[in-house]
Design an enzyme around this catalytic site. Structure first.
Site: not given
Ligand code: NCD
Length: 434
Positions: A74, A106, A317, A321
């Site tokens: 992401h 996303n 993944d 944040h």
């Molecule tokens: C992902 C995100 O933050 O975009 N987060 C995660 O814990 N893998 C999206 C998601 O799969 O919830």
């Protein structure tokens, strides 16, 4: 990226491992103007060695590997650039040895149309460094109802489609998505979570959720979607890919599906391979992630499935944040962890512990994911544009000072063993550890 422009790179006496070529041996490696020109024993002539333009690396004790390919990152651009952007995400990728990363859709707005995919590709080209491959959304706005224009997304550069972060819950929509994607032979990547079973869930449902008084996400919520989708993949003959597998039940279903010849592939993250729900004790928001950290039996099943090839690929993944989104009550905290920069350092532990053959690790980080998105796999071969990693398994790595804009990882402050020294992507030096 500023490190580009190496004219002549010489790596001497290095252990080169490339399962795609059945290669595991001590070699010298010469990269001239971005192309691997020699790879073999005593490949460096006296003339090359004496060349003034050469940059030398002593490869003793180090590993030369094909560069890595991440199916699942992401990078938050467009829309949430305070967490990460294409530039910082690609820098983080380069630091971790990745020459290619897939960017999940996303974003804000969701990458569900050609113009957005094109803008992402254009921005990534402008930044340079590792190649970014967009993943387009399966449904408009990731709302699970109306299919996107897959042909447009693919033409603009999307290598797969996914509603990651959300599961395509409606079986009819998922069936049509598979049928549609099959005509273009691109994978449909599913985030397997039955949202009816996980409503309000904060962590894995089990002993720890009971102790902490947190609402649980039962493992069966993942298994049930994998089972349904495998049947849909069988009947549509489409390429179906399971994102971030986390349960032993899902592993069993994938293993059976593969044995029956269904076109299913799967990825697993480093955190699901190493951590259990016990890590959440203390309400550690750094350990809040989707799917949640599971039980010891799941971790063991994932490790075994990775080793035997049931799980094809390791994907990070990488989900950045900000501090504000993690430094808060558990219920409010956003799920996700960063992981691009130290995925190999985490995963090398499995090799050191004898749980994963080195060749399988390299395959899972490079060759297998390339095949899933149908790009040419990085490979250590004369004549190829250099996409490679020099990794030092003995070099300690204190996780911190990340080049990613976010540092949300439970591994922050830990000292890992092994670090990427060099990354070449598209023939350019995109990372060099000083
Ligand atoms: C992902 C995100 O933050 O975009 N987060 C995660 O814990 N893998 C999206 C998601 O799969 O919830």
């Amino acid at each position: 990226m500023s490190t580009a422009g190496l004219d002549l790179l010489l790596i001497t006496g290095v252990r080169a491992v490339d399962p795609a070529r059945n290669l595991d041996g001590n070699v010298d490696c010469v990269v001239e103007r971005g192309v691997i020109t020699r790879l073999g024993k005593d490949a460096i002539s006296a003339e090359l060695r004496a060349s003034e333009r050469a940059v030398h690396f002593d490869g003793r004790g180090k590993l030369l590997l094909p560069a890595f390919v991440d199916l699942h990152a992401h990078v938050r651009e467009p829309g949430e650039e305070y967490k990460e952007d294409i530039r910082s995400g690609l820098r983080a990728a380069a630091h971790g040895g990745f020459a290619h990363i897939c960017a999940m859709p996303n974003t804000k707005p969701v990458n569900d149309k050609r113009s957005i995919t094109e803008a992402i590709v254009a921005r990534a080209r402008e930044v340079g460094g590792p190649t970014l491959h967009p993943i387009g959304a399966i449904t408009v706005g990731q709302l699970g109802k109306e299919l996107t224009e897959v042909a447009d997304l693919r033409d603009a550069g999307a290598v797969g489609i996914s509603d990651d972060g959300r599961c395509v819950m409606n079986a009819a929509v998922m069936r049509r998505a598979l049928q549609y994607a099959e005509t273009f032979d691109i994978p449909v990547i599913q985030h397997c979570e039955d949202h009816d079973l996980t409503e309000g869930a904060e962590m894995h449902e089990g002993r720890v959720s009971t102790e902490l008084g947190l609402r649980g996400w039962p493992a069966v919520a993942e298994d049930i979607i994998v089972a349904r989708d495998v049947l849909l993949a069988e009947s549509t003959r489409a390429k179906y890919h399971v994102a971030h597998v986390s349960t032993r039940g899902a592993v069993r279903i994938i293993r059976e599906a593969k044995a029956r010849g269904i076109r299913v592939t799967a990825e697993v993250t480093p955190h699901h391979l190493l951590l259990t729900h016990d890590a959440v004790v203390g309400y550690r928001t750094a350990c809040k992630v989707n799917p949640p950290l599971r039980e010891e039996a799941d971790v063991l099943a994932l490790q075994a499935a990775l080793a035997d090839g049931t799980i094809d690929a390791i994907a990070t993944d990488h989900a950045p944040h900000s501090v504000l989104e993690k430094d808060c009550e558990f219920a409010e905290a956003r799920p996700g962890m960063v992981g691009l920069e130290f995925a190999i350092s985490l995963m090398f532990q499995l090799v050191s512990q004898g749980k994963l053959p080195l060749a399988r690790l390299v395959d899972a980080l490079s060759t297998s994911p390339s095949k899933i998105i149908a790009i040419e796999p990085p490979t250590l071969k004369e004549g190829k544009v250099a996409e490679l990693v020099l990794f030092d398994p003995a070099r300690p790595y204190l996780v911190g000072n990340l080049v990613s804009k976010s540092e949300n990882t439970p591994f922050l402050g830990q000292t890992l063993q092994g670090r990427v020294l060099l990354t070449l992507a598209r023939g350019e030096l995109v990372h060099r550890l000083d």
